[in-house]
Every structure is written in structure tokens, then in C-alpha cells.
Design a protein around this motif. Structure first.
Motif, PDB file in Angstrom:
ATOM      1  N   LEU A 100      42.182  33.847  36.093  1.00  0.00           N
ATOM      2  CA  LEU A 100      41.057  33.067  35.985  1.00  0.00           C
ATOM      3  C   LEU A 100      39.866  33.665  37.127  1.00  0.00           C
ATOM      4  O   LEU A 100      38.629  33.749  36.814  1.00  0.00           O
ATOM      5  CB  LEU A 100      41.325  31.686  36.238  1.00  0.00           C
ATOM      6  CG  LEU A 100      41.941  30.760  35.100  1.00  0.00           C
ATOM      7  CD1 LEU A 100      42.216  29.501  35.540  1.00  0.00           C
ATOM      8  CD2 LEU A 100      41.246  30.823  33.903  1.00  0.00           C
ATOM      9  N   TYR A 101      40.617  33.986  38.122  1.00  0.00           N
ATOM     10  CA  TYR A 101      39.532  34.694  39.219  1.00  0.00           C
ATOM     11  C   TYR A 101      38.727  35.776  38.713  1.00  0.00           C
ATOM     12  O   TYR A 101      37.463  35.889  38.914  1.00  0.00           O
ATOM     13  CB  TYR A 101      40.420  35.004  40.275  1.00  0.00           C
ATOM     14  CG  TYR A 101      39.592  35.647  41.538  1.00  0.00           C
ATOM     15  CD1 TYR A 101      38.692  34.945  42.226  1.00  0.00           C
ATOM     16  CD2 TYR A 101      39.665  37.166  41.657  1.00  0.00           C
ATOM     17  CE1 TYR A 101      37.862  35.555  43.353  1.00  0.00           C
ATOM     18  CE2 TYR A 101      39.085  37.717  42.639  1.00  0.00           C
ATOM     19  CZ  TYR A 101      37.938  36.893  43.566  1.00  0.00           C
ATOM     20  OH  TYR A 101      37.271  37.720  44.425  1.00  0.00           O
ATOM     21  N   HIS A 102      39.334  36.734  38.041  1.00  0.00           N
ATOM     22  CA  HIS A 102      38.921  37.885  37.427  1.00  0.00           C
ATOM     23  C   HIS A 102      37.865  37.770  36.193  1.00  0.00           C
ATOM     24  O   HIS A 102      36.934  38.087  36.198  1.00  0.00           O
ATOM     25  CB  HIS A 102      39.795  38.785  37.038  1.00  0.00           C
ATOM     26  CG  HIS A 102      40.650  39.749  38.195  1.00  0.00           C
ATOM     27  ND1 HIS A 102      39.917  40.449  38.741  1.00  0.00           N
ATOM     28  CD2 HIS A 102      41.920  39.462  38.594  1.00  0.00           C
ATOM     29  CE1 HIS A 102      40.829  40.859  39.925  1.00  0.00           C
ATOM     30  NE2 HIS A 102      41.883  40.438  39.829  1.00  0.00           N
ATOM     31  N   LEU A 103      38.233  36.732  35.537  1.00  0.00           N
ATOM     32  CA  LEU A 103      37.327  36.474  34.433  1.00  0.00           C
ATOM     33  C   LEU A 103      36.030  35.583  34.920  1.00  0.00           C
ATOM     34  O   LEU A 103      34.927  35.937  34.468  1.00  0.00           O
ATOM     35  CB  LEU A 103      38.062  35.219  33.532  1.00  0.00           C
ATOM     36  CG  LEU A 103      39.107  35.612  32.634  1.00  0.00           C
ATOM     37  CD1 LEU A 103      39.837  34.576  31.988  1.00  0.00           C
ATOM     38  CD2 LEU A 103      38.631  36.849  31.756  1.00  0.00           C
ATOM     39  N   GLN A 104      36.243  34.862  36.225  1.00  0.00           N
ATOM     40  CA  GLN A 104      35.056  34.046  36.651  1.00  0.00           C
ATOM     41  C   GLN A 104      34.144  35.456  37.387  1.00  0.00           C
ATOM     42  O   GLN A 104      32.657  35.536  37.374  1.00  0.00           O
ATOM     43  CB  GLN A 104      35.222  33.325  37.806  1.00  0.00           C
ATOM     44  CG  GLN A 104      35.883  32.015  37.116  1.00  0.00           C
ATOM     45  CD  GLN A 104      36.532  31.118  38.157  1.00  0.00           C
ATOM     46  OE1 GLN A 104      36.543  31.377  39.190  1.00  0.00           O
ATOM     47  NE2 GLN A 104      36.588  29.969  37.830  1.00  0.00           N
ATOM     48  N   HIS A 132      46.060  31.789  38.074  1.00  0.00           N
ATOM     49  CA  HIS A 132      45.033  31.491  38.892  1.00  0.00           C
ATOM     50  C   HIS A 132      44.070  33.182  39.006  1.00  0.00           C
ATOM     51  O   HIS A 132      42.849  33.123  39.190  1.00  0.00           O
ATOM     52  CB  HIS A 132      45.072  30.959  40.110  1.00  0.00           C
ATOM     53  CG  HIS A 132      45.314  29.575  39.932  1.00  0.00           C
ATOM     54  ND1 HIS A 132      44.499  28.567  39.735  1.00  0.00           N
ATOM     55  CD2 HIS A 132      46.733  28.825  39.946  1.00  0.00           C
ATOM     56  CE1 HIS A 132      45.014  27.309  39.664  1.00  0.00           C
ATOM     57  NE2 HIS A 132      46.393  27.648  39.773  1.00  0.00           N
TER      58      HIS A 132
END
Length: 245
Positions: free
Chosen positions: A239-243, A236
Motif C-alpha cells: 500500500l505504501y508503494h502504491l501511494q 502495508h
């Protein structure tokens, strides 16, 4: 009004034209020596290779050219000079052949189809690359064209040649990039336009950035594919950094 169909007869359509920075430098230098601060344009021959719809322009040379400003139908291109120059260039690099011609335009002119017809004597499907030596907007200063036969459905009307625009780009081999950077760094002559310098640096800078972005996107896609296939656990924090990006 008759419906007009355009088609390429017996020749593979050109899909892309690649212009190398040394070609730009040569053309800009020629323009500044011959036609700067005038309404004249300069014209020359493009050398390179053509493979599977892609024309790779790696070299060029100017050709003596004159045209009547009052009567566009009157013009002169020294094809004897061209043939002599090409003979010398061929001894240096036999792999390069005539792929078309260039003009400093900055736009298409009425007689360009007539000039283009002349180059059909040297290459089956020549390209015309117009170089804007005094661009008013940022971007690639090249526009490329090839001609096709415009066939009309009405059999009583004659077919005619028309220009078709084809995408163009500026690209260089790694060794060529290094050579051009050193050349531009050492240029002291103010008669050489900043077009070649700015265009090359802008384009190479954008290409480097895009290549870096492409590599990162491929890496992200590879990671996500592995997560979807359950070959990697879902993280997660990643994914947080990708967003965020």
C-alpha cells in the motif's frame, strides 16, 4: 428564433472512426505529389468496414478533383474514375467497401456537404475524414464527420443536412505496425512528409504506454478487490508503494 432539433433518420449513428496508418501514409504521399506548396487540397475515397457504429478505415485512393478558388460552388470530382478504381480494389479485397471520403482540408468547406451528398450514392451513411497534413499542434491529425438531417420545429422551414463531429483514432493491427515501421525506416524520399512518421510513432508510442498503464491498474485493482474480500491479507508495504506511485 426557432428551436432546432437534430436527429439521425433511419440510420444508426456513427460512434467512432478508426483510421489505419497506411491510410495516412497514402494520403500524405498523394498530397505531397499533387498539392504541396499550393492552396489546393486533395480528395479521395475511404475503404473499410462498418459495424455497430464503428467505421474501420483500412484503405484509400485519391480521386481527381478540382474546385474554383473564386467560386466555391464550382467543383468537379471524377466519379467515373472512382467507380473504376473501386472495381479493381474490390477484386483484391471483397470485404472492403466504400465507407466515405477524405479531404486534406484542413477544415470543413462550404461545398463539402455537396460532395458528401455524392457519396450517399455509394454508401448509406458515409463519413468524411479531414486529414491535417501540416499540423501545428501535437495530436491526432484526423477529424471525422457524418451528416444528419436537421429538422426544425417550424413546419414551414425545410430540413437540411449538417455535419456532426464523431471521435476518431489511429490504430493498427500488429502485423501492420511492423510493416509500417519497416516502411518508414526505409523511406529515403524527402518529399514524403514527416507527418505520417511522427503521427504513427507518437500514436503507437502512446497506445503502448496506455496499454501498459491499463494492465498495471487492472492488476492493482484486482489486488485491492482481493484484500477487500479478505481473500488476501493486507500488506502495508504494498500500500505504501502504491501511494508513492
Amino acid at each position: 428564433m426557432d428551436v432546432i432539433k437534430t436527429q439521425q433518420i433511419s440510420l444508426r449513428p456513427i460512434e467512432k472512426v478508426i483510421v489505419h496508418p497506411l491510410v495516412l501514409l497514402s494520403i500524405v504521399d498523394n498530397y505531397n505529389r499533387v498539392a504541396k506548396d499550393t492552396r489546393k487540397r486533395v480528395i479521395g475515397v475511404l475503404l473499410g468496414t462498418s459495424f455497430k457504429g464503428t467505421v474501420d478505415v483500412t484503405n484509400s485512393y485519391a480521386v481527381p478533383f478540382e474546385e474554383d478558388e473564386k467560386d466555391p460552388s464550382i467543383w468537379f470530382l471524377d466519379h467515373n474514375y472512382h467507380e473504376s478504381m473501386f472495381s479493381m480494389f474490390k477484386r483484391i479485397n471483397a470485404k472492403e467497401h466504400v465507407v466515405g471520403w477524405y479531404s486534406t482540408g484542413p477544415k470543413l468547406r462550404e461545398i463539402d456537404l455537396d460532395i458528401h451528398r455524392l457519396f450517399h450514392n455509394y454508401v448509406p451513411n458515409p463519413v468524411l475524414v479531414i486529414i491535417d497534413v501540416q499540423p501545428k499542434e501535437l495530436g491526432i491529425p484526423t477529424k471525422a464527420y457524418y451528416d444528419v438531417e436537421e429538422v426544425k420545429e417550424n413546419a414551414t422551414q425545410k430540413s437540411q443536412k449538417v455535419f456532426v463531429h464523431v471521435p476518431s483514432e489511429i490504430a493498427a493491427h500488429e502485423v501492420e505496425e511492423i510493416a509500417v515501421k519497416h516502411l518508414l525506416r526505409d523511406v529515403k524520399d524527402t518529399t514524403i512528409s514527416t507527418l505520417a512518421t511522427e503521427s504513427f510513432l507518437q500514436v503507437t508510442g502512446k497506445l503502448t504506454a496506455l496499454k501498459g498503464l491499463d494492465a498495471r491498474l487492472r492488476e492493482i485493482r484486482g489486488y485491492l478487490d482481493l484484500v477487500i474480500d479478505e481473500k488476501l491479507p493486507l500488506n502495508h508495504e504494498i500500500l505504501y508503494h502504491l501511494q508513492l506511485n
